[in-house]
Each structure stands twice: as C-alpha cells, then as structure tokens.
Design an enzyme around this catalytic site. Structure first.
Site, mmCIF file in Angstrom:
data_model
loop_
_atom_site.group_PDB
_atom_site.id
_atom_site.type_symbol
_atom_site.label_atom_id
_atom_site.label_comp_id
_atom_site.label_asym_id
_atom_site.label_seq_id
_atom_site.Cartn_x
_atom_site.Cartn_y
_atom_site.Cartn_z
ATOM 1 N N THR A 184 -9.788 4.202 11.582
ATOM 2 C CA THR A 184 -9.621 3.298 12.728
ATOM 3 C C THR A 184 -8.993 3.953 13.966
ATOM 4 O OG1 THR A 184 -7.680 2.488 11.537
ATOM 5 C CG2 THR A 184 -9.621 1.104 11.516
ATOM 6 N N ASP A 204 -13.656 15.204 -1.784
ATOM 7 C CA ASP A 204 -13.753 16.528 -2.420
ATOM 8 C C ASP A 204 -15.021 16.530 -3.258
ATOM 9 O OD1 ASP A 204 -13.041 19.080 -3.600
ATOM 10 O OD2 ASP A 204 -10.947 18.608 -3.171
ATOM 11 N N LYS A 239 -7.305 8.374 -0.034
ATOM 12 C CA LYS A 239 -8.563 8.724 0.665
ATOM 13 C C LYS A 239 -9.168 10.037 0.179
ATOM 14 C CE LYS A 239 -7.212 6.378 4.954
ATOM 15 N NZ LYS A 239 -5.764 6.185 4.739
ATOM 16 N N LYS A 262 0.839 -1.199 0.000
ATOM 17 C CA LYS A 262 0.000 0.000 0.000
ATOM 18 C C LYS A 262 0.877 1.253 0.000
ATOM 19 C CE LYS A 262 -2.381 1.603 3.730
ATOM 20 N NZ LYS A 262 -2.357 3.068 3.784
ATOM 21 N N ASP A 298 -3.634 4.508 -1.450
ATOM 22 C CA ASP A 298 -4.567 4.900 -0.382
ATOM 23 C C ASP A 298 -4.438 6.397 -0.105
ATOM 24 O OD1 ASP A 298 -6.271 4.791 1.826
ATOM 25 O OD2 ASP A 298 -4.686 4.092 3.185
ATOM 26 N N ARG A 325 3.311 -0.619 10.442
ATOM 27 C CA ARG A 325 4.447 -0.590 11.368
ATOM 28 C C ARG A 325 4.819 -1.921 12.011
ATOM 29 N NH1 ARG A 325 1.847 4.736 13.905
ATOM 30 N NH2 ARG A 325 0.056 3.524 13.160
#
Ligand code: C5P
Length: 245
Positions: A130, A76, A73, A44, A71, A219
C-alpha cells in the site's frame, strides 16, 4: 475457499479490526495488546516484532485470547516458502502472508505446507504493497489497480484463502473474485490520522463498504494515548447494521 477461512470471519457482515503491533520488543507490544483485550479479536505480528521476539510472541498473544496474524510476507522459491509456512503454522498463527508475486508454484507450496501441517491458518497473498505508487511500478504499461486486481485474481485461481489489498482496490477485487475470498486491507487512515509512509490509503469505513473483511491498522491505534478507545471508535465507525465486529 477452504471452510476454515470462513471461520475467521464474524457471523455478520462487519469486518474484523486487526491491530498491527509494530514494536521493537515484546514488552510494549504485550502492554498494548493487554489494553485491547475485549475490544478487538485480532492482532498482527510483523517483521520487526517477530524478529525481536520470535515465535513465542504468537503463543503469548494467543494466551491473551487473540487471533494472531503473522505478517512476514514470504517471497522465495517454493521449497523455502513451504518450510517457512510450516514454522509459522507450528507457532499457532491464525493467518499468514506470502507475496502473490511469488507465482503459482510458490503460493500453492505455501497452501500445501499449511494443509500438511493440519492447522487452520489462512494463507493470504499480498498483491501490491500500500505504500507503492505508479512511479514505483516496473511495468509501465499497466495501471496499479489493474496489476493489483490481476494479482488478486491469480491468487484466487491458485486457491489462496484471500489477498492483502488496498481499500482503493478492494471493490474491484471483491467483484472479480468471490464473496468468500478474504480481503485484508492495510493502509487505513481516518481524515485526522497521519498518512506517514502509506500512499494508497482509504478510510476504514470505505474499505468495509468496498468489501474488506479484515481492517489492518497500526500507528493510528498503537500511537494513540488510549489505544483501546481508538480501536473502539474505529470499530463503531465501520459497524454495518445487522453485522458483528
Ligand atoms: O501503522 P500502519 O497502519 O501504517 O500499519 C500498517 C500495517 O500493515 C503494517 O504492519 C504493515 O507492515 C502492514 N502492511 C501494509 N501494506 C501491505 C501489507 C501489510 O501496510 N500491503
């Protein structure tokens, strides 16, 4: 769901592991990606890496054989999102994100732009990020799982290929939508992992059992001494008998 969205799934029931390459430059991202060749099929690219490296990073990662989830997101007005989706589709991305909060016209403009581009890029809608908790909600009346579920049902009805949702809400969303609606789940942590800025976390196995098709982890893998070993361990932990990963 568009037939092309199904092509992104494995033949069996086990989910795909998507490694989030959240790095400030192309070089460390490509170094980790090289270690993941043959271990996982998806990576990603998020805001940080895309802003540092541009669309070229998508081609470079595809050159290593990965499917690439871009990604960014988008949120608009429909015309602006359509233009941004055209650009991402042109970069060769296999999946991209828009916010379900952008509403029906925006999500459908994104889908139409993808269709016009003629690519097989899956368009998935982010429900509620999240890291959010009920303290962050501007809508005091509704619970967070209810809101995420409602946004997911709307995105499903609008024709999106899937949604990004917490593993805590994946089961409700799977039951309320359809078996072929793509559920993409970040915020995954094993008991030994640092939670960091995430909040609505869940283990990779719990997300897989709840019906998530794509497990997004950053991570805990990219920060490991051996990212490939960490990814292998996570894949083994979610293996569903008879499925493929
Ligand atoms: O490092 P970590 O596993 O927390 O990375 C999660 C990744 O998933 C990040 O790249 C983040 O931008 C992304 N993401 C998320 N929550 C969402 C949507 C995307 O954490 N709702």
């Amino acid at each position: 769901m568009a037939a092309h969205a199904m092509e992104h799934l494995g033949a069996g029931m086990s989910p795909q592991l998507v490694v989030a390459l959240d790095f400030p430059q192309a070089k460390p991202a490509m170094a980790v990606a090289q270690q993941l060749v043959g271990v996982t099929s998806w990576v990603k690219v998020g805001l940080e890496l895309y802003l540092a490296a541009g669309a070229r990073i998508v081609a470079d990662l595809k050159g290593l054989g990965f499917r690439v989830f871009v990604d960014l997101k988008f949120l608009d007005i429909p015309n602006t999102v359509a233009g941004a989706v055209r650009q991402v589709c042109g970069s060769g991305a296999d999946m991209l994100t828009v916010h379900a909060l952008g509403g029906k016209a925006m999500v459908q403009a994104a889908l139409a732009a993808r269709d016009a581009a003629g690519t097989k890029t899956s368009v998935v809608a982010v429900t509620l990020l999240t890291h959010l908790t009920s303290e962050d909600l501007p809508w005091a009346a509704a619970s967070l799982p209810e809101l995420a579920g409602d946004l997911a049902c709307r995105a499903h009805a609008w024709g999106a290929d899937g949604v990004v949702c917490s593993g805590q809400e994946a089961g409700i969303i799977r039951a309320a939508t359809s078996p072929d609606f793509l559920l993409v789940t970040p915020g995954l942590r094993r008991p030994e992992d640092h939670v960091g800025d995430q909040a609505r976390i869940c283990t990779p196995l719990a997300a897989a059992r709840a019906g998530s098709n794509f497990l997004v982890m950053g991570r805990p893998i990219t920060g490991a001494t051996d990212p490939a070993a960490a990814a292998r361990q996570i894949l083994a932990s979610v293996l569903i008998p008879g499925g493929t990963s």
